[in-house]
Design an enzyme around this catalytic site. Sequence first.
Site, PDB file in Angstrom:
ATOM      1  N   ASP A 200       6.165   1.815  12.462  1.00  0.00           N
ATOM      2  CA  ASP A 200       5.804   3.334  12.724  1.00  0.00           C
ATOM      3  C   ASP A 200       5.895   3.343  14.261  1.00  0.00           C
ATOM      4  O   ASP A 200       6.024   2.402  14.878  1.00  0.00           O
ATOM      5  CB  ASP A 200       4.379   3.704  12.080  1.00  0.00           C
ATOM      6  CG  ASP A 200       3.285   2.910  12.680  1.00  0.00           C
ATOM      7  OD1 ASP A 200       3.623   2.069  13.599  1.00  0.00           O
ATOM      8  OD2 ASP A 200       2.358   3.161  12.198  1.00  0.00           O
TER       9      ASP A 200
ATOM     10  N   ASP B 113       4.742   4.679   1.895  1.00  0.00           N
ATOM     11  CA  ASP B 113       3.948   3.559   2.411  1.00  0.00           C
ATOM     12  C   ASP B 113       2.374   3.923   2.168  1.00  0.00           C
ATOM     13  O   ASP B 113       2.323   5.095   2.383  1.00  0.00           O
ATOM     14  CB  ASP B 113       3.926   3.058   3.873  1.00  0.00           C
ATOM     15  CG  ASP B 113       3.448   3.876   4.748  1.00  0.00           C
ATOM     16  OD1 ASP B 113       3.968   5.047   4.907  1.00  0.00           O
ATOM     17  OD2 ASP B 113       2.247   3.729   5.022  1.00  0.00           O
TER      18      ASP B 113
ATOM     19  N   CYS C 206      -0.279  -5.412 -17.581  1.00  0.00           N
ATOM     20  CA  CYS C 206       0.271  -5.842 -16.401  1.00  0.00           C
ATOM     21  C   CYS C 206       0.454  -7.476 -16.484  1.00  0.00           C
ATOM     22  O   CYS C 206      -0.411  -8.312 -17.157  1.00  0.00           O
ATOM     23  CB  CYS C 206      -0.907  -5.772 -15.133  1.00  0.00           C
ATOM     24  SG  CYS C 206      -0.425  -6.186 -14.123  1.00  0.00           S
TER      25      CYS C 206
ATOM     26  N   CYS D 215       0.967  -9.447 -13.766  1.00  0.00           N
ATOM     27  CA  CYS D 215       0.373 -10.016 -12.721  1.00  0.00           C
ATOM     28  C   CYS D 215      -0.579 -11.319 -12.842  1.00  0.00           C
ATOM     29  O   CYS D 215      -1.056 -11.567 -13.831  1.00  0.00           O
ATOM     30  CB  CYS D 215      -0.220  -9.163 -11.684  1.00  0.00           C
ATOM     31  SG  CYS D 215      -2.025  -9.075 -11.662  1.00  0.00           S
TER      32      CYS D 215
ATOM     33  N   CYS E 101      -4.073 -10.418 -13.908  1.00  0.00           N
ATOM     34  CA  CYS E 101      -4.419 -10.002 -15.152  1.00  0.00           C
ATOM     35  C   CYS E 101      -4.160 -11.267 -16.173  1.00  0.00           C
ATOM     36  O   CYS E 101      -4.504 -10.985 -17.199  1.00  0.00           O
ATOM     37  CB  CYS E 101      -3.541  -8.828 -15.479  1.00  0.00           C
ATOM     38  SG  CYS E 101      -4.073  -7.401 -14.459  1.00  0.00           S
TER      39      CYS E 101
ATOM     40  N   HIS F 181      -3.271  -7.611  -7.802  1.00  0.00           N
ATOM     41  CA  HIS F 181      -2.921  -6.518  -9.093  1.00  0.00           C
ATOM     42  C   HIS F 181      -2.678  -5.349  -8.498  1.00  0.00           C
ATOM     43  O   HIS F 181      -1.695  -4.802  -8.997  1.00  0.00           O
ATOM     44  CB  HIS F 181      -4.229  -6.722  -9.615  1.00  0.00           C
ATOM     45  CG  HIS F 181      -4.214  -5.451 -10.731  1.00  0.00           C
ATOM     46  ND1 HIS F 181      -3.230  -5.486 -11.878  1.00  0.00           N
ATOM     47  CD2 HIS F 181      -4.652  -4.198 -10.710  1.00  0.00           C
ATOM     48  CE1 HIS F 181      -3.472  -4.227 -12.482  1.00  0.00           C
ATOM     49  NE2 HIS F 181      -4.115  -3.391 -11.841  1.00  0.00           N
TER      50      HIS F 181
HETATM   51 ZN   LIG Z   1      -2.545  -6.877 -12.914  1.00  0.00          ZN
END
Ligand SMILES: [Zn+2]
Length: 344
Positions: free
Chosen positions: A60, A239, A277, A279, A282, A308
């Site tokens: 920025d 963002d 999920c 990830c 998870c 996550h």
């Molecule tokens: Zn997750």
Amino acid sequence: MPVGTQATVKGLAQRDLEELGVQILLANTYHLFLRPGHELIQRMGGLHQFMSWRNAILTDSGGFQVFSLSGLRKITDHGVVFQSHLDGDLHTFTPESTVDVQLALGSDILMALDECPEYPVSHEYARESIERTLRWARQAHEHYLRRMGTSPTRHALFPIVQGSMFADLRRRCAESLVQLQTDGYAIGGLSVGEPRHLSLEMVEATEDLLPRDRPRYAMGVGMPAELPEYVARGIDMMDCVLPSRNARNGYLFTSQGRIIIKHARYKDDPRPVDENCGCYTCSRYSRAYLRHLFQSGEILYAVLATRHNIRRYLDIMREIRQAILSDSFPTYLRTIRLTSDDSE
Ligand SMILES: [Zn+2]
């Protein structure tokens, strides 16, 4: 884009970000300018090398932080004089100097210096303010073109559409900025305390003015259910610190809504945060374990929770891209509107 304020996304190593598929992250010019300093980063080979990040970096202009963090500031037509929130030293940002700082960092996408007025302001103040933002954008752009003339590497500069919550000023600002024919356009001055419907209306106000073949970046937004709303209004990039900051504060975003991990109901819940999920968090850990880590103030909690939440945001953007590619985005948007819960 995950936010890496101090050249790090808090809680995640660069390898984690790469594994999550992060293609671009945001770093803050104001913070890195004050500490450790853009010249030091340049001597260390630029921000990519300094923080060991191969993918793209957007910085920025520093304007937003000058207006929100700095204790003392004085806006002149020349630029802005401000006092560091770290040690009280006085510094000046001009349209030209912020281009130089961002190029010293080696940023891939630079922002032009803008004035981000607080909310609310009068129409009269907002009008004066966009005239200044427009002048600064033209100066930044001219300086950027001069610097690019001798630069061995390619960088983009986005000017920022301002205009507070006034659609007529937003349109006037966008119409003038488009004449610069830059590689992309940012929409700033959102998420400054205004009601959420106004942020969307302000993006809508310039939807037909910004060129369709250039990326549009809505700065500092939004909640999970808002991402498709911005995309529906022509936005390509966003963002937000929300996924990482909220993760650390115990708020986890899931495909079924938000989880507040400290709640007692999760204390013996063996399920993962989000059963849909994929990830790392998870696939390996239970809500009960995460709650225990959170309650105990363990560092690992922040690591797993951030991982996550960033994955959730990236998954939402992946879903949106797929919906657009398969011509089913309107249906996708309707489903999100029906199922999203306002407490998210
Ligand atoms: Zn997750």
